[in-house]
Design a protein around this motif. Structure first.
Motif, PDB file in Angstrom:
ATOM      1  N   LEU A  32      32.421  48.002  51.159  1.00  0.00           N
ATOM      2  CA  LEU A  32      33.421  47.169  51.804  1.00  0.00           C
ATOM      3  C   LEU A  32      32.764  46.053  52.612  1.00  0.00           C
ATOM      4  N   LYS A  33      31.708  46.379  53.333  1.00  0.00           N
ATOM      5  CA  LYS A  33      30.983  45.361  54.097  1.00  0.00           C
ATOM      6  C   LYS A  33      30.387  44.313  53.168  1.00  0.00           C
ATOM      7  N   GLU A  34      29.774  44.762  52.083  1.00  0.00           N
ATOM      8  CA  GLU A  34      29.165  43.832  51.124  1.00  0.00           C
ATOM      9  C   GLU A  34      30.208  42.893  50.526  1.00  0.00           C
ATOM     10  N   ALA A  35      31.351  43.441  50.149  1.00  0.00           N
ATOM     11  CA  ALA A  35      32.409  42.612  49.570  1.00  0.00           C
ATOM     12  C   ALA A  35      32.960  41.623  50.600  1.00  0.00           C
ATOM     13  N   ARG A  36      33.176  42.089  51.801  1.00  0.00           N
ATOM     14  CA  ARG A  36      33.724  41.209  52.844  1.00  0.00           C
ATOM     15  C   ARG A  36      32.746  40.119  53.261  1.00  0.00           C
ATOM     16  N   ASP A  37      31.474  40.321  52.990  1.00  0.00           N
ATOM     17  CA  ASP A  37      30.475  39.292  53.312  1.00  0.00           C
ATOM     18  C   ASP A  37      30.528  38.108  52.359  1.00  0.00           C
ATOM     19  N   LYS A  38      31.253  38.236  51.266  1.00  0.00           N
ATOM     20  CA  LYS A  38      31.373  37.112  50.321  1.00  0.00           C
ATOM     21  C   LYS A  38      32.243  36.044  50.964  1.00  0.00           C
ATOM     22  N   ARG A  39      31.906  34.801  50.694  1.00  0.00           N
ATOM     23  CA  ARG A  39      32.535  33.674  51.388  1.00  0.00           C
ATOM     24  C   ARG A  39      33.983  33.443  50.970  1.00  0.00           C
ATOM     25  N   ARG A  40      34.260  33.472  49.704  1.00  0.00           N
ATOM     26  CA  ARG A  40      35.605  33.136  49.211  1.00  0.00           C
ATOM     27  C   ARG A  40      36.352  34.396  48.785  1.00  0.00           C
ATOM     28  N   LEU A  41      37.665  34.327  48.875  1.00  0.00           N
ATOM     29  CA  LEU A  41      38.492  35.482  48.535  1.00  0.00           C
ATOM     30  C   LEU A  41      38.273  35.942  47.100  1.00  0.00           C
ATOM     31  N   HIS A  42      38.190  34.989  46.164  1.00  0.00           N
ATOM     32  CA  HIS A  42      38.013  35.404  44.774  1.00  0.00           C
ATOM     33  C   HIS A  42      36.647  36.048  44.558  1.00  0.00           C
ATOM     34  N   ASN A  43      35.651  35.668  45.351  1.00  0.00           N
ATOM     35  CA  ASN A  43      34.341  36.317  45.241  1.00  0.00           C
ATOM     36  C   ASN A  43      34.390  37.745  45.786  1.00  0.00           C
ATOM     37  N   ARG A  44      35.140  37.953  46.842  1.00  0.00           N
ATOM     38  CA  ARG A  44      35.300  39.302  47.386  1.00  0.00           C
ATOM     39  C   ARG A  44      35.959  40.216  46.361  1.00  0.00           C
ATOM     40  N   LEU A  45      37.050  39.730  45.829  1.00  0.00           N
ATOM     41  CA  LEU A  45      37.789  40.520  44.848  1.00  0.00           C
ATOM     42  C   LEU A  45      36.961  40.742  43.589  1.00  0.00           C
ATOM     43  N   GLY A  46      36.334  39.695  43.089  1.00  0.00           N
ATOM     44  CA  GLY A  46      35.513  39.816  41.877  1.00  0.00           C
ATOM     45  C   GLY A  46      34.344  40.757  42.059  1.00  0.00           C
ATOM     46  N   TRP A  47      33.694  40.686  43.227  1.00  0.00           N
ATOM     47  CA  TRP A  47      32.558  41.575  43.493  1.00  0.00           C
ATOM     48  C   TRP A  47      33.020  43.027  43.487  1.00  0.00           C
ATOM     49  N   ALA A  48      34.134  43.309  44.149  1.00  0.00           N
ATOM     50  CA  ALA A  48      34.634  44.681  44.217  1.00  0.00           C
ATOM     51  C   ALA A  48      35.035  45.197  42.841  1.00  0.00           C
ATOM     52  N   ILE A  49      35.608  44.342  42.022  1.00  0.00           N
ATOM     53  CA  ILE A  49      35.979  44.745  40.668  1.00  0.00           C
ATOM     54  C   ILE A  49      34.732  45.034  39.847  1.00  0.00           C
ATOM     55  N   GLN A  50      33.739  44.171  39.929  1.00  0.00           N
ATOM     56  CA  GLN A  50      32.479  44.412  39.207  1.00  0.00           C
ATOM     57  C   GLN A  50      31.822  45.709  39.678  1.00  0.00           C
ATOM     58  N   TRP A  51      31.824  45.945  40.978  1.00  0.00           N
ATOM     59  CA  TRP A  51      31.221  47.147  41.550  1.00  0.00           C
ATOM     60  C   TRP A  51      31.865  48.406  40.971  1.00  0.00           C
ATOM     61  N   GLY A  52      33.194  48.431  40.955  1.00  0.00           N
ATOM     62  CA  GLY A  52      33.899  49.585  40.399  1.00  0.00           C
ATOM     63  C   GLY A  52      33.733  49.705  38.902  1.00  0.00           C
ATOM     64  N   THR A  53      33.671  48.567  38.224  1.00  0.00           N
ATOM     65  CA  THR A  53      33.518  48.575  36.774  1.00  0.00           C
ATOM     66  C   THR A  53      32.175  49.169  36.364  1.00  0.00           C
ATOM     67  N   VAL A  54      31.125  48.816  37.078  1.00  0.00           N
ATOM     68  CA  VAL A  54      29.811  49.399  36.786  1.00  0.00           C
ATOM     69  C   VAL A  54      29.869  50.914  36.968  1.00  0.00           C
ATOM     70  N   ARG A  55      30.582  51.347  37.969  1.00  0.00           N
ATOM     71  CA  ARG A  55      30.674  52.776  38.240  1.00  0.00           C
ATOM     72  C   ARG A  55      31.488  53.512  37.183  1.00  0.00           C
ATOM     73  N   ILE A  56      32.579  52.917  36.708  1.00  0.00           N
ATOM     74  CA  ILE A  56      33.439  53.623  35.762  1.00  0.00           C
ATOM     75  C   ILE A  56      32.981  53.467  34.308  1.00  0.00           C
ATOM     76  N   LEU A  57      32.492  52.280  33.951  1.00  0.00           N
ATOM     77  CA  LEU A  57      32.074  52.031  32.569  1.00  0.00           C
ATOM     78  C   LEU A  57      30.574  52.247  32.357  1.00  0.00           C
ATOM     79  N   GLY A  58      29.812  52.218  33.430  1.00  0.00           N
ATOM     80  CA  GLY A  58      28.366  52.373  33.312  1.00  0.00           C
ATOM     81  C   GLY A  58      27.658  51.109  32.883  1.00  0.00           C
ATOM     82  N   THR A  59      28.360  49.994  32.916  1.00  0.00           N
ATOM     83  CA  THR A  59      27.782  48.706  32.530  1.00  0.00           C
ATOM     84  C   THR A  59      28.568  47.587  33.199  1.00  0.00           C
TER      85      THR A  59
END
Length: 115
Positions: A32-59
């Motif tokens: 959450l801290k890492e995502a909130r450190d992103k400057r723009r809202l779309h970067n926060r959201l995109g980072w969090a989606i990528q983070w979860g995607t790596v965890r669920i898909l393994g890539t």
């Protein structure tokens, strides 16, 4: 690998269940801290989606990027959780994926976070 496997690689075949959303897309304090450190809202959201995607898909996501994730993922990541653990953003996930020239840096940043 069959053609069908290649087509599904790095993509969601079905929408994640509520249990999978909670398990793979819930942002712990560090994420959450890492995502909130992103400057723009779309970067926060995109980072969090990528983070979860790596965890669920393994890539990492394929070339389609976060714009190709199921809507339930976007809504789960961006929702306003009563416990205060969400990003509380309505960022444009498409805008995150349009910055292809930054994809390599984002991938490296996520890899460093997982280490």
């Amino acid at each position: 690998m069959s053609a069908a496997h290649v087509d599904r690689y790095g993509r969601f075949a079905v929408d994640p269940t509520p249990e999978e959303l909670e398990r793979f897309f819930f942002l712990d304090a560090a994420a959450l801290k890492e995502a909130r450190d992103k400057r723009r809202l779309h970067n926060r959201l995109g980072w969090a989606i990528q983070w979860g995607t790596v965890r669920i898909l393994g890539t990492f996501l394929t070339d389609s990027g976060p714009a190709d994730v199921p809507q339930v993922v976007v809504e789960y990541v961006a929702h306003d959780d009563p416990a205060g653990q969400s990003l509380r953003v309505g960022g444009d996930v498409v805008a995150y994926g349009e910055q292809v020239n930054q994809l390599r840096g984002r991938t490296q940043g996520l890899l460093a976070f997982f280490r």
